[in-house]
Design a protein around this motif. Structure first.
Motif, short mmCIF file in Angstrom:
data_model
loop_
_atom_site.label_atom_id
_atom_site.label_comp_id
_atom_site.label_asym_id
_atom_site.label_seq_id
_atom_site.Cartn_x
_atom_site.Cartn_y
_atom_site.Cartn_z
N LYS A 117 -4.75 -29.90 22.67
CA LYS A 117 -3.83 -29.20 21.68
C LYS A 117 -4.40 -29.45 20.19
O LYS A 117 -3.73 -29.48 19.29
CB LYS A 117 -2.12 -29.60 21.86
CG LYS A 117 -1.74 -29.41 23.08
CD LYS A 117 -0.24 -29.49 23.20
CE LYS A 117 0.30 -29.13 24.47
NZ LYS A 117 1.80 -29.57 24.70
N ARG A 118 -5.70 -29.72 20.30
CA ARG A 118 -6.35 -30.00 18.98
C ARG A 118 -6.51 -28.69 18.23
O ARG A 118 -6.82 -28.56 17.12
CB ARG A 118 -7.94 -30.62 19.16
CG ARG A 118 -7.59 -32.02 19.96
CD ARG A 118 -7.15 -33.19 18.92
NE ARG A 118 -7.01 -34.34 19.60
CZ ARG A 118 -7.90 -35.09 19.90
NH1 ARG A 118 -9.16 -34.98 19.39
NH2 ARG A 118 -7.63 -36.37 20.52
N VAL A 119 -6.70 -27.40 19.22
CA VAL A 119 -6.80 -26.23 18.54
C VAL A 119 -5.88 -25.35 19.53
O VAL A 119 -5.51 -25.61 20.52
CB VAL A 119 -8.18 -25.63 18.90
CG1 VAL A 119 -9.22 -26.23 17.76
CG2 VAL A 119 -8.76 -25.59 20.28
N ASP A 120 -5.62 -24.12 18.80
CA ASP A 120 -4.79 -23.16 19.39
C ASP A 120 -5.25 -22.26 20.42
O ASP A 120 -4.89 -21.97 21.43
CB ASP A 120 -4.16 -22.14 18.48
CG ASP A 120 -3.10 -22.91 17.31
OD1 ASP A 120 -2.50 -23.77 17.56
OD2 ASP A 120 -3.60 -22.44 16.09
N VAL A 121 -6.85 -22.10 20.29
CA VAL A 121 -7.67 -21.04 21.09
C VAL A 121 -8.94 -21.53 21.22
O VAL A 121 -9.27 -21.98 20.16
CB VAL A 121 -7.10 -19.63 20.60
CG1 VAL A 121 -7.59 -19.23 19.05
CG2 VAL A 121 -7.75 -18.53 21.77
N ILE A 122 -9.64 -21.26 22.32
CA ILE A 122 -11.16 -21.39 22.35
C ILE A 122 -11.55 -19.81 22.69
O ILE A 122 -10.83 -19.07 23.16
CB ILE A 122 -11.52 -22.27 23.43
CG1 ILE A 122 -11.14 -22.05 24.77
CG2 ILE A 122 -10.90 -23.61 23.10
CD1 ILE A 122 -11.59 -22.72 25.83
N VAL A 123 -12.92 -19.78 22.19
CA VAL A 123 -13.76 -18.55 22.50
C VAL A 123 -14.93 -18.71 23.22
O VAL A 123 -15.66 -19.60 22.58
CB VAL A 123 -14.09 -17.82 21.02
CG1 VAL A 123 -14.99 -16.76 21.25
CG2 VAL A 123 -12.62 -17.41 20.32
N ILE A 124 -14.87 -18.14 24.28
CA ILE A 124 -15.84 -18.79 25.22
C ILE A 124 -16.22 -17.81 26.26
O ILE A 124 -15.10 -16.81 26.43
CB ILE A 124 -15.60 -20.19 26.07
CG1 ILE A 124 -16.68 -20.73 26.93
CG2 ILE A 124 -14.05 -19.94 26.88
CD1 ILE A 124 -16.21 -22.17 27.24
N ASP A 125 -17.18 -17.79 26.97
CA ASP A 125 -17.64 -16.77 27.98
C ASP A 125 -16.77 -17.08 29.28
O ASP A 125 -16.63 -18.34 29.45
CB ASP A 125 -19.20 -16.89 28.32
CG ASP A 125 -19.61 -16.15 29.63
OD1 ASP A 125 -19.56 -14.94 29.54
OD2 ASP A 125 -19.58 -16.75 30.76
N ILE A 126 -16.25 -16.22 29.89
CA ILE A 126 -15.59 -16.35 31.08
C ILE A 126 -15.92 -17.18 32.14
O ILE A 126 -15.49 -18.08 32.69
CB ILE A 126 -14.69 -15.27 31.35
CG1 ILE A 126 -13.52 -15.47 32.58
CG2 ILE A 126 -15.66 -14.13 31.80
CD1 ILE A 126 -12.66 -16.12 31.89
N ASN A 127 -17.30 -16.82 32.51
CA ASN A 127 -18.14 -17.59 33.58
C ASN A 127 -18.07 -19.02 33.21
O ASN A 127 -18.10 -19.85 34.19
CB ASN A 127 -19.42 -16.97 33.73
CG ASN A 127 -18.94 -15.55 34.47
OD1 ASN A 127 -18.03 -15.39 35.44
ND2 ASN A 127 -19.83 -14.55 34.01
N ILE A 128 -18.70 -19.34 31.89
CA ILE A 128 -18.92 -20.69 31.59
C ILE A 128 -17.44 -21.29 31.62
O ILE A 128 -17.25 -22.54 32.21
CB ILE A 128 -19.27 -20.79 30.09
CG1 ILE A 128 -20.93 -20.43 30.16
CG2 ILE A 128 -19.44 -22.22 29.53
CD1 ILE A 128 -21.38 -19.90 28.62
N PHE A 129 -16.45 -20.81 31.00
CA PHE A 129 -15.17 -21.45 31.34
C PHE A 129 -14.68 -21.81 32.49
O PHE A 129 -14.11 -22.98 32.93
CB PHE A 129 -14.03 -20.43 30.69
CG PHE A 129 -12.55 -21.06 30.55
CD1 PHE A 129 -12.21 -22.18 29.64
CD2 PHE A 129 -11.65 -20.61 31.55
CE1 PHE A 129 -11.03 -22.75 29.81
CE2 PHE A 129 -10.41 -21.20 31.38
CZ PHE A 129 -10.03 -22.31 30.70
N LYS A 130 -14.85 -20.70 33.60
CA LYS A 130 -14.37 -20.97 34.86
C LYS A 130 -15.13 -22.19 35.60
O LYS A 130 -14.77 -22.86 36.26
CB LYS A 130 -14.66 -19.87 35.63
CG LYS A 130 -13.55 -18.63 35.35
CD LYS A 130 -13.89 -17.25 36.32
CE LYS A 130 -12.63 -16.35 36.05
NZ LYS A 130 -13.18 -15.26 36.58
#
Length: 214
Positions: free
Chosen positions: A139-152
């Motif tokens: 909970k250091r940030v509200d949201v992350i912006v990232i490629d969906i395949n990298i995230f998964k």
């Protein structure tokens, strides 16, 4: 820098590296990779020993290199914790939130996101992307912006639990097309010709199946 499942630095594997290797093989060329932070990639083309830079965005490399045809597409998304129940319907909505993005996202993802990054109460650019889901979970940030395949890939490899029960995925970004930036125009043309053939090959289909790309 490592960026699985596209680039796995430790083994020189990953969908994007193996794709580049296969295309260069059809050009009768061998690849030798130099790994660097995404934010430094534009400077690498100025290095004497470097012939080309992969994952090159038109927004970042505009007018500075011979860009190949688009050979790979990333799908960036905004991701928040499900428990927060944040209402994110557009890129502009991100401007009210604290954000952790990948390097140069404010350049790659267009003017609307650049404005949201500027409006954000806290905007961080993260070189080592496995830190992004950790920042979100802590909970250091509200949201992350990232490629969906990298995230998964990161959630699975770091054993961070189930995606569906923990996260909301907000598909507010259009696809991001990437190119190879070449110093030499003839190399660019040879790459384009080789990729045009390779993308219809069984080898390419097998590579997509290997990494579960659709």
């Amino acid at each position: 820098m490592t960026k699985p499942p596209y680039v796995i630095q430790e083994t020189n594997k990953g969908f994007e590296l193996e794709l580049i290797i296969a295309i260069c093989k059809r050009m009768q060329k061998q690849c030798r990779f130099v790994h660097t932070e995404f934010g430094h990639s534009v400077k690498m083309l100025q290095v004497e020993q470097i012939d080309a830079v992969m994952t090159a965005s038109k927004q970042v490399f505009s007018g500075q290199a011979h860009l190949s045809t688009s050979y790979i597409t990333y799908q960036n998304v905004a991701i928040s914790l499900k428990e927060r129940n944040l209402d994110i319907q557009s890129i502009a909505d991100l401007g009210k939130l604290s954000i952790a993005s990948f390097q140069s996202a404010h350049k790659v993802l267009g003017k609307e996101f650049a404005q949201a990054a500027q409006d954000s109460p806290m905007y961080l650019q993260i070189a080592i992307q496995k830190q992004q889901p950790l920042l979100l979970l802590k909970k250091r940030v509200d949201v992350i912006v990232i490629d969906i395949n990298i995230f998964k890939y990161l959630i699975k490899s770091m054993a961070l639990g189930d995606i569906e029960s923990q996260f909301n995925i907000h598909p507010v970004f259009p696809p991001s097309k990437y190119h190879v930036a070449f110093k030499d125009e003839q190399l660019k043309d040879a790459f384009n010709a080789a990729f045009e053939i390779f993308q219809y090959s069984k080898e390419y289909q097998k590579l997509k199946v290997k990494y579960d790309f659709h």
